[in-house]
Scaffold this active site. Sequence first.
Site, PDB file in Angstrom:
ATOM      1  N   HIS A 121     -44.350  47.511  27.895  1.00 49.89           N
ATOM      2  CA  HIS A 121     -43.643  47.210  29.151  1.00 49.89           C
ATOM      3  C   HIS A 121     -42.331  46.489  28.875  1.00 49.89           C
ATOM      4  O   HIS A 121     -41.297  46.788  29.496  1.00 49.89           O
ATOM      5  CB  HIS A 121     -44.507  46.340  30.060  1.00 49.89           C
ATOM      6  CG  HIS A 121     -45.699  47.023  30.638  1.00 49.89           C
ATOM      7  ND1 HIS A 121     -45.635  48.264  31.239  1.00 49.89           N
ATOM      8  CD2 HIS A 121     -46.998  46.629  30.724  1.00 49.89           C
ATOM      9  CE1 HIS A 121     -46.833  48.600  31.677  1.00 49.89           C
ATOM     10  NE2 HIS A 121     -47.682  47.637  31.370  1.00 49.89           N
ATOM     11  N   HIS A 154     -49.722  46.897  24.313  1.00 49.08           N
ATOM     12  CA  HIS A 154     -49.521  47.452  25.647  1.00 49.08           C
ATOM     13  C   HIS A 154     -48.425  46.682  26.394  1.00 49.08           C
ATOM     14  O   HIS A 154     -47.499  47.289  26.971  1.00 49.08           O
ATOM     15  CB  HIS A 154     -50.843  47.378  26.405  1.00 49.08           C
ATOM     16  CG  HIS A 154     -50.802  47.817  27.826  1.00 49.08           C
ATOM     17  ND1 HIS A 154     -51.289  49.033  28.254  1.00 49.08           N
ATOM     18  CD2 HIS A 154     -50.348  47.193  28.957  1.00 49.08           C
ATOM     19  CE1 HIS A 154     -51.139  49.144  29.561  1.00 49.08           C
ATOM     20  NE2 HIS A 154     -50.577  48.034  30.015  1.00 49.08           N
ATOM     21  N   GLU A 155     -48.508  45.352  26.385  1.00 46.48           N
ATOM     22  CA  GLU A 155     -47.539  44.549  27.125  1.00 46.48           C
ATOM     23  C   GLU A 155     -46.149  44.620  26.502  1.00 46.48           C
ATOM     24  O   GLU A 155     -45.137  44.621  27.211  1.00 46.48           O
ATOM     25  CB  GLU A 155     -48.013  43.096  27.217  1.00 46.48           C
ATOM     26  CG  GLU A 155     -49.344  42.899  27.922  1.00 46.48           C
ATOM     27  CD  GLU A 155     -49.403  43.505  29.315  1.00 46.48           C
ATOM     28  OE1 GLU A 155     -48.349  43.708  29.932  1.00 46.48           O
ATOM     29  OE2 GLU A 155     -50.526  43.795  29.783  1.00 46.48           O
TER      30      GLU A 155
END
Length: 296
Positions: free
Chosen positions: A215, A211-212
């Site tokens: 980003h 997920h990170e």
Amino acid sequence: MQVMHFLAALSLFFLNCSYTVLGAPLGASDAAVAEVVESRCGNEVAPAEVAAIEARVTQDFKKAADITKRADPFVVNVAWHVIYTDKTTAGGYLSNELVSGSMLALNDHYRGSGFTFKYGLGNITRTHNDDWFKNARKGTRAESAMKNSLARGDSKVLNIYSVGLTGGLLGYATFPWDYATNQKLDGVVFLHSTIAGGSMANYNQGKTLTHEVGHWLGLYHVFQGRSCTGYGDYVADTPPQKTPTSGCPPSKSSCPNNGGDSIHNFMDYSYDRCLLGFTYGQKERARKMASFYRGI
């Protein structure tokens, strides 16, 4: 705009059913989950800020090379920084086996995206620092000190910092368009116990890191703006979504006629077992971001 989002959403790989809103009352364990959901990621961005960012991105992409026919993979070199408070797994001291397993999981989660993440055991650092381990939240002195001391490489290198985040925060990352002004702060920070094979219940398949990294590659949350109108996450094939997902519900729809929320998308907040992949549009955006802002 809602109709366009809805039609695009029909092509999502994970939509196989219609969704309904879950309205069960919160129990004690559910309340704990809700706390994690609301504070899980440090990359929630105000709509006005996103609008300004995307105006800049639109102009930048007019100058970008066409990558649609690019055949070679997007190779990302990784530097992994283990921050620990004592030499136990609970204290953040991650073994080579855990790091290697996490990298295998990361590459598996990004399979089909065009990205390959490369690392070697020589690219792992280990630092005993109680302050960094406990306090390296976004924007803190501890974060700045940690990254200025340990960061390696340039915009093409993914610096990963495993620490002991508290208060329900599982991770945060820098966005690619910020690299030019925050080079030393670039990278991903995540809670060590969410590593693949880690100890945190419901978040131990390594998908917090996935997920990170999303980003870091320029993706927003699928519920960006927390609204059923507007541009949302600026990806055409993710439907409007007003709320982050809690747990692993069989179905959920936070906006009318959206075909169902993206509960299986890596950029939502579902339990790890519920997160399955990215959409075509997200992969395309990530490739464009990596090429233009990171030179990958």
